[in-house]
Design a protein around this motif. Sequence first.
Motif, short mmCIF file in Angstrom:
data_model
loop_
_atom_site.label_atom_id
_atom_site.label_comp_id
_atom_site.label_asym_id
_atom_site.label_seq_id
_atom_site.Cartn_x
_atom_site.Cartn_y
_atom_site.Cartn_z
N ARG A 4 -23.99 -15.98 -13.22
CA ARG A 4 -22.80 -16.81 -12.97
C ARG A 4 -21.67 -16.44 -13.91
O ARG A 4 -20.49 -16.56 -13.56
N TYR A 5 -21.98 -15.97 -15.11
CA TYR A 5 -20.95 -15.58 -16.06
C TYR A 5 -20.24 -14.30 -15.60
O TYR A 5 -19.02 -14.17 -15.71
N VAL A 6 -21.01 -13.35 -15.10
CA VAL A 6 -20.43 -12.11 -14.56
C VAL A 6 -19.59 -12.42 -13.33
O VAL A 6 -18.51 -11.86 -13.14
N ASN A 7 -20.08 -13.32 -12.48
CA ASN A 7 -19.33 -13.68 -11.28
C ASN A 7 -17.97 -14.27 -11.61
O ASN A 7 -16.97 -13.95 -10.99
N VAL A 8 -17.95 -15.16 -12.61
CA VAL A 8 -16.68 -15.76 -13.02
C VAL A 8 -15.74 -14.70 -13.57
O VAL A 8 -14.55 -14.66 -13.22
N ALA A 9 -16.26 -13.82 -14.41
CA ALA A 9 -15.43 -12.76 -14.98
C ALA A 9 -14.89 -11.82 -13.90
O ALA A 9 -13.70 -11.47 -13.89
N MET A 10 -15.74 -11.44 -12.97
CA MET A 10 -15.32 -10.53 -11.91
C MET A 10 -14.33 -11.19 -10.97
O MET A 10 -13.47 -10.51 -10.39
N TYR A 11 -14.43 -12.49 -10.80
CA TYR A 11 -13.50 -13.21 -9.95
C TYR A 11 -12.06 -13.01 -10.43
O TYR A 11 -11.13 -12.93 -9.63
N GLY A 12 -11.88 -12.91 -11.75
CA GLY A 12 -10.55 -12.65 -12.30
C GLY A 12 -10.23 -11.17 -12.36
O GLY A 12 -9.13 -10.75 -11.99
N LEU A 13 -11.19 -10.35 -12.81
CA LEU A 13 -10.93 -8.93 -13.02
C LEU A 13 -10.65 -8.18 -11.72
O LEU A 13 -9.87 -7.21 -11.71
N VAL A 14 -11.27 -8.61 -10.61
CA VAL A 14 -11.10 -7.89 -9.35
C VAL A 14 -9.67 -7.97 -8.84
O VAL A 14 -9.25 -7.13 -8.03
N GLU A 15 -8.89 -8.93 -9.33
CA GLU A 15 -7.51 -9.06 -8.89
C GLU A 15 -6.54 -8.19 -9.68
O GLU A 15 -5.42 -7.93 -9.23
N LEU A 16 -6.93 -7.73 -10.86
CA LEU A 16 -6.00 -7.02 -11.75
C LEU A 16 -5.39 -5.77 -11.13
O LEU A 16 -4.19 -5.50 -11.35
N PRO A 17 -6.13 -4.94 -10.37
CA PRO A 17 -5.49 -3.75 -9.79
C PRO A 17 -4.35 -4.08 -8.83
O PRO A 17 -3.50 -3.21 -8.56
N ALA A 18 -4.30 -5.30 -8.31
CA ALA A 18 -3.25 -5.64 -7.34
C ALA A 18 -1.89 -5.77 -8.02
O ALA A 18 -0.85 -5.53 -7.39
N TYR A 19 -1.85 -6.14 -9.29
CA TYR A 19 -0.58 -6.46 -9.94
C TYR A 19 0.30 -5.25 -10.22
O TYR A 19 1.52 -5.32 -10.04
N PRO A 20 -0.24 -4.10 -10.65
CA PRO A 20 0.62 -2.91 -10.74
C PRO A 20 1.22 -2.52 -9.39
O PRO A 20 2.37 -2.06 -9.33
N LEU A 21 0.45 -2.70 -8.31
CA LEU A 21 0.99 -2.44 -6.98
C LEU A 21 2.19 -3.33 -6.70
O LEU A 21 3.21 -2.88 -6.14
N CYS A 22 2.07 -4.60 -7.08
CA CYS A 22 3.17 -5.55 -6.85
C CYS A 22 4.43 -5.11 -7.58
O CYS A 22 5.51 -5.04 -6.98
N ILE A 23 4.29 -4.83 -8.87
CA ILE A 23 5.46 -4.46 -9.68
C ILE A 23 6.12 -3.20 -9.13
O ILE A 23 7.36 -3.08 -9.10
N TYR A 24 5.31 -2.26 -8.64
CA TYR A 24 5.87 -1.01 -8.11
C TYR A 24 6.64 -1.24 -6.82
O TYR A 24 7.80 -0.85 -6.69
N PHE A 25 6.00 -1.89 -5.85
CA PHE A 25 6.59 -1.99 -4.52
C PHE A 25 7.77 -2.96 -4.45
O PHE A 25 8.78 -2.67 -3.81
N ILE A 26 7.65 -4.13 -5.07
CA ILE A 26 8.69 -5.14 -4.86
C ILE A 26 10.00 -4.81 -5.57
O ILE A 26 11.02 -5.45 -5.29
N ASN A 27 10.00 -3.79 -6.43
CA ASN A 27 11.24 -3.38 -7.07
C ASN A 27 11.84 -2.13 -6.43
O ASN A 27 12.86 -1.63 -6.92
N LYS A 28 11.24 -1.63 -5.36
CA LYS A 28 11.77 -0.49 -4.64
C LYS A 28 12.69 -0.97 -3.52
O LYS A 28 12.33 -1.88 -2.77
N HIS A 29 13.86 -0.34 -3.39
CA HIS A 29 14.84 -0.79 -2.40
C HIS A 29 14.33 -0.64 -0.98
O HIS A 29 14.73 -1.37 -0.08
N TRP A 30 13.42 0.31 -0.75
CA TRP A 30 12.91 0.53 0.60
C TRP A 30 11.74 -0.40 0.93
O TRP A 30 11.27 -0.41 2.07
N ALA A 31 11.30 -1.18 -0.04
CA ALA A 31 10.21 -2.13 0.20
C ALA A 31 10.68 -3.55 -0.09
O ALA A 31 10.74 -4.40 0.81
N GLY A 32 11.02 -3.82 -1.33
CA GLY A 32 11.51 -5.15 -1.70
C GLY A 32 10.45 -6.22 -1.59
O GLY A 32 9.26 -5.95 -1.38
#
Length: 486
Positions: A310-338
């Motif tokens: 259960r401890y690993v599950n809780v930790a992974m529940y948060g860690l599995v989302e981390l790769p999404a955030y660099p994608l967000c910062i990259y795409f939403i600041n591009k004029h062709w994506a926004g």
Amino acid sequence: NSFDDGFDFFKVEFGLRVKLTLHLVYMACQSMLIVLVGFTPEYRIEQHQQQDGVPVSQHVTFTENVDSIVTEWFLIKQQAYKVSLAGSLFFAGLLIGNVVFGPLSDKIGRRPVYLTGLFFEVVFGYVTAFASSYEVFAASRFLVGLMNGGIGLVCFVLTQEYVGKSYWAMTGTLTSMTFAVGIALFGAVGYLIQPWRSLATAANSSGVLFFLLSVSLPESPRWLYSQGRAERAEEVLRFMASRNGNAVKHLMLQRVGVSKAGNHKSRGAGILQLIIHPVLRLRTMVLMYVRLQSGVLWADSGAGETSGSRYVNVAMYGLVELPAYPLCIYFINKHWAGRRKSMASFLCLAGSACLCTTFIPENAGALLSVTSLALVGKLMVSAAFNIAYVYTSELYPTVIRNAGLGVCSMSCRVGGILAPFVPSMRALHTSMPFTVFCLSGLSAGCLGLLLPETLNRPAAETLEELGSPGLGRVLESKVRHRWVTA
């Protein structure tokens, strides 16, 4: 220069950002608390019988060395529902807090609502840790959820309004990232501190530190100006400039748009304006649907992570989302994506990933499997969920930003409540749950394209800066340059 450009020059002192973003670690611990303190270990029931065979008493023995609310108050068998009830009460409090605290902070200010809510969340958190009965525990979880849901939005908006709009994508994404890291850290803390009362105390004690650090936070200068308190807003900006090493003695905020900030109509803005105002009404309807379906997809994306530690599950529940955030910062600041196209694309990709799982054969390889598609779907949902927060805050003017974000977040919570019922549709057809999730993502993504793009456009401060509804996207603002610094 526009006001946003001037704001970018002053920026915000690094310590202010740290104080607000680190508070999300505390919020994450409170959100995940019931997962660990409500754990049900293996147990056996021994029945003591009389000579005639009639059972007269039962003795429960837990076979695992676990200290939780289940083992303390024997929440098993007919009482097992109380664990889920405590969790549901917390999320019910979140939903109500989203709606109540938003309009309140738009009316009396971000800072007093944030500090008051954080103070009472800490108080109620200690009530949870030292609860003498289940009833006290359950009531305290509702009250903690009420505070948590309310100040979470206020904290997000305050973080955004401390900086210029060109930084909103970064600060909004870092806020979500900090929350995910907080979930992972809570898994580690839970492993090190396993008695439930000690864990609840440790998790709540960080809130005391963050409250003491937050006392020195200034009010949002954007909110101050929107309420006609320009002199106080200038003081806050001078304070930020001095903390950054920029000595600014002469600072003036001057209105160059269509109306003066702080007029009677703007100061009277309330949650009813989301219904009355034609532009806000259309935007709110679209955003509520998008956030509803985002909540359905996001809640479902973590539904299967129940096996293993259960401890690993809780930790992974948060860690599995981390790769999404660099994608967000990259795409939403591009004029062709926004913001608009990025959010719509991630939602459509998440829905498509759900649909594709119905066509994967059972003997497929590891690269193309249901699990890999599920991970891709969760990545897409997390990215869309984060963008939706940033995008929503940019679509509402300052005088009603927290109220709008609160109503949309309430819709998201409703989606999270409905999501667990979708898998039961397998009784109709095995592909029905995946079809529903697919339609949720595709419909929300397509409808989101009706919203206007906010990238590189100044944020509205008052209701008068919104246009009137047209036949196209919902809607552009009347002015482009609002404020100047001198």
